[in-house]
Scaffold this motif. Sequence first.
Motif, PDB file in Angstrom:
ATOM      1  N   GLU A  55       9.466  15.628   6.500  1.00  0.00           N
ATOM      2  CA  GLU A  55      10.568  16.521   6.890  1.00  0.00           C
ATOM      3  C   GLU A  55      11.930  15.841   6.715  1.00  0.00           C
ATOM      4  N   GLY A  56      12.032  14.571   7.122  1.00  0.00           N
ATOM      5  CA  GLY A  56      13.303  13.847   6.985  1.00  0.00           C
ATOM      6  C   GLY A  56      13.712  13.703   5.532  1.00  0.00           C
ATOM      7  N   ALA A  57      12.775  13.333   4.666  1.00  0.00           N
ATOM      8  CA  ALA A  57      13.086  13.164   3.248  1.00  0.00           C
ATOM      9  C   ALA A  57      13.402  14.507   2.587  1.00  0.00           C
ATOM     10  N   ASP A 103       0.868  -1.170   0.000  1.00  0.00           N
ATOM     11  CA  ASP A 103       0.000   0.000   0.000  1.00  0.00           C
ATOM     12  C   ASP A 103       0.912   1.229   0.000  1.00  0.00           C
ATOM     13  N   VAL A 104       0.347   2.416   0.175  1.00  0.00           N
ATOM     14  CA  VAL A 104       1.159   3.643   0.118  1.00  0.00           C
ATOM     15  C   VAL A 104       2.227   3.638   1.210  1.00  0.00           C
ATOM     16  N   ALA A 105       1.880   3.215   2.409  1.00  0.00           N
ATOM     17  CA  ALA A 105       2.877   3.160   3.493  1.00  0.00           C
ATOM     18  C   ALA A 105       3.995   2.182   3.136  1.00  0.00           C
ATOM     19  N   GLY A 106       3.640   1.066   2.530  1.00  0.00           N
ATOM     20  CA  GLY A 106       4.649   0.101   2.098  1.00  0.00           C
ATOM     21  C   GLY A 106       5.538   0.671   1.009  1.00  0.00           C
ATOM     22  N   LEU A 107       4.949   1.420   0.082  1.00  0.00           N
ATOM     23  CA  LEU A 107       5.745   2.057  -0.972  1.00  0.00           C
ATOM     24  C   LEU A 107       6.676   3.116  -0.378  1.00  0.00           C
ATOM     25  N   ALA A 108       6.204   3.821   0.632  1.00  0.00           N
ATOM     26  CA  ALA A 108       7.057   4.802   1.309  1.00  0.00           C
ATOM     27  C   ALA A 108       8.236   4.099   1.973  1.00  0.00           C
ATOM     28  N   GLN A 109       7.976   2.948   2.585  1.00  0.00           N
ATOM     29  CA  GLN A 109       9.053   2.175   3.219  1.00  0.00           C
ATOM     30  C   GLN A 109      10.068   1.701   2.178  1.00  0.00           C
ATOM     31  N   ASP A 136      18.577  12.012   8.681  1.00  0.00           N
ATOM     32  CA  ASP A 136      17.397  12.280   7.855  1.00  0.00           C
ATOM     33  C   ASP A 136      16.637  11.006   7.486  1.00  0.00           C
ATOM     34  N   ILE A 137      17.332  10.023   6.968  1.00  0.00           N
ATOM     35  CA  ILE A 137      16.659   8.794   6.544  1.00  0.00           C
ATOM     36  C   ILE A 137      16.097   8.022   7.738  1.00  0.00           C
ATOM     37  N   PRO A 138      16.842   7.846   8.825  1.00  0.00           N
ATOM     38  CA  PRO A 138      16.233   7.166   9.976  1.00  0.00           C
ATOM     39  C   PRO A 138      14.979   7.864  10.501  1.00  0.00           C
ATOM     40  N   ASP A 190      16.748  13.480  -6.070  1.00  0.00           N
ATOM     41  CA  ASP A 190      15.465  13.187  -6.713  1.00  0.00           C
ATOM     42  C   ASP A 190      14.694  12.099  -5.964  1.00  0.00           C
ATOM     43  N   LEU A 191      15.394  11.078  -5.502  1.00  0.00           N
ATOM     44  CA  LEU A 191      14.744  10.010  -4.748  1.00  0.00           C
ATOM     45  C   LEU A 191      14.213  10.531  -3.411  1.00  0.00           C
ATOM     46  N   SER A 192      14.941  11.460  -2.807  1.00  0.00           N
ATOM     47  CA  SER A 192      14.457  12.093  -1.572  1.00  0.00           C
ATOM     48  C   SER A 192      13.150  12.837  -1.822  1.00  0.00           C
ATOM     49  N   ALA A 193      13.082  13.550  -2.950  1.00  0.00           N
ATOM     50  CA  ALA A 193      11.855  14.271  -3.305  1.00  0.00           C
ATOM     51  C   ALA A 193      10.707  13.294  -3.569  1.00  0.00           C
ATOM     52  N   VAL A 194      11.005  12.157  -4.185  1.00  0.00           N
ATOM     53  CA  VAL A 194       9.995  11.133  -4.434  1.00  0.00           C
ATOM     54  C   VAL A 194       9.468  10.593  -3.106  1.00  0.00           C
ATOM     55  N   VAL A 195      10.380  10.254  -2.202  1.00  0.00           N
ATOM     56  CA  VAL A 195       9.980   9.711  -0.904  1.00  0.00           C
ATOM     57  C   VAL A 195       9.144  10.736  -0.136  1.00  0.00           C
ATOM     58  N   ALA A 196       9.562  11.985  -0.134  1.00  0.00           N
ATOM     59  CA  ALA A 196       8.793  13.023   0.556  1.00  0.00           C
ATOM     60  C   ALA A 196       7.379  13.118  -0.022  1.00  0.00           C
ATOM     61  N   SER A 197       7.262  13.018  -1.326  1.00  0.00           N
ATOM     62  CA  SER A 197       5.943  13.084  -1.963  1.00  0.00           C
ATOM     63  C   SER A 197       5.066  11.893  -1.611  1.00  0.00           C
ATOM     64  N   ILE A 198       5.661  10.712  -1.567  1.00  0.00           N
ATOM     65  CA  ILE A 198       4.887   9.525  -1.220  1.00  0.00           C
ATOM     66  C   ILE A 198       4.431   9.601   0.236  1.00  0.00           C
ATOM     67  N   VAL A 199       5.339   9.971   1.116  1.00  0.00           N
ATOM     68  CA  VAL A 199       4.988  10.082   2.536  1.00  0.00           C
ATOM     69  C   VAL A 199       3.931  11.167   2.737  1.00  0.00           C
ATOM     70  N   GLN A 200       3.998  12.216   1.958  1.00  0.00           N
ATOM     71  CA  GLN A 200       3.000  13.306   2.016  1.00  0.00           C
ATOM     72  C   GLN A 200       1.595  12.750   1.777  1.00  0.00           C
ATOM     73  N   LEU A 201       1.483  11.728   0.956  1.00  0.00           N
ATOM     74  CA  LEU A 201       0.172  11.121   0.669  1.00  0.00           C
ATOM     75  C   LEU A 201      -0.432  10.460   1.894  1.00  0.00           C
ATOM     76  N   LEU A 202       0.407  10.162   2.884  1.00  0.00           N
ATOM     77  CA  LEU A 202      -0.072   9.519   4.110  1.00  0.00           C
ATOM     78  C   LEU A 202      -0.651  10.511   5.102  1.00  0.00           C
ATOM     79  N   LEU A 203      -0.437  11.789   4.871  1.00  0.00           N
ATOM     80  CA  LEU A 203      -0.949  12.819   5.802  1.00  0.00           C
ATOM     81  C   LEU A 203      -2.460  12.921   5.737  1.00  0.00           C
TER      82      LEU A 203
END
Length: 181
Positions: free
Chosen positions: A135-137, A64-70, A117-119, A168-181
């Motif tokens: 914020e971390g991403a 799911d989205v949380a799994g994709l964020a992980q 940041d990543i942890p 770029d991957l950091s920006a991707v991760v931040a965007s995916i995690v943003q979907l969980l808000l």
Amino acid sequence: MNNTISLTLLHLAFCFTLVSFTPISALELHGTGANMVETTCQKTPFYNLCVSALKSDPRSSDADVAGLAQIGTDKLKAKATATLRQITALLKVAKDPKLKMALRDCADYYNAIVKYDIPVAVEAVTKGDPKFGVEGATDAANEADACGRGFKNQPKFPIYASNKVVHDLSAVVASIVQLLL
């Protein structure tokens, strides 16, 4: 007759506009599989990188989205760690003092990415607190940017490609995690 044709064309134009600008619904973000990867990646700034990074991991087939964020944070950690190793290796052989200084600064930035940041992003996703994950991403992307700026007066940027992927991957991760808000 002309009014009927004009109204029909106007109606069709309106329908196409609605279809093309309709955002992805929350229901579309609750699912799994390859379609989930593509739907989620459409909400990121680097679609192709997102899709290739997520689909390269077998866990994405039922995430799911949380799994994709992980998965995204795992990919980010691996790439940032590899880039830090690359910087360390370059530091050992660098002769130019300005290049050494820029590489040392990058090593500091990448230590912050890998150790802090990543942890933070991983823990936030794991514990269901996506605000800190974003914020971390985002911090990781900013650290990669700062590393790159250190080379603006250098004739070449020896870790350009790796640094860009981390950013770029950091920006991707931040965007995916943003979907969980």
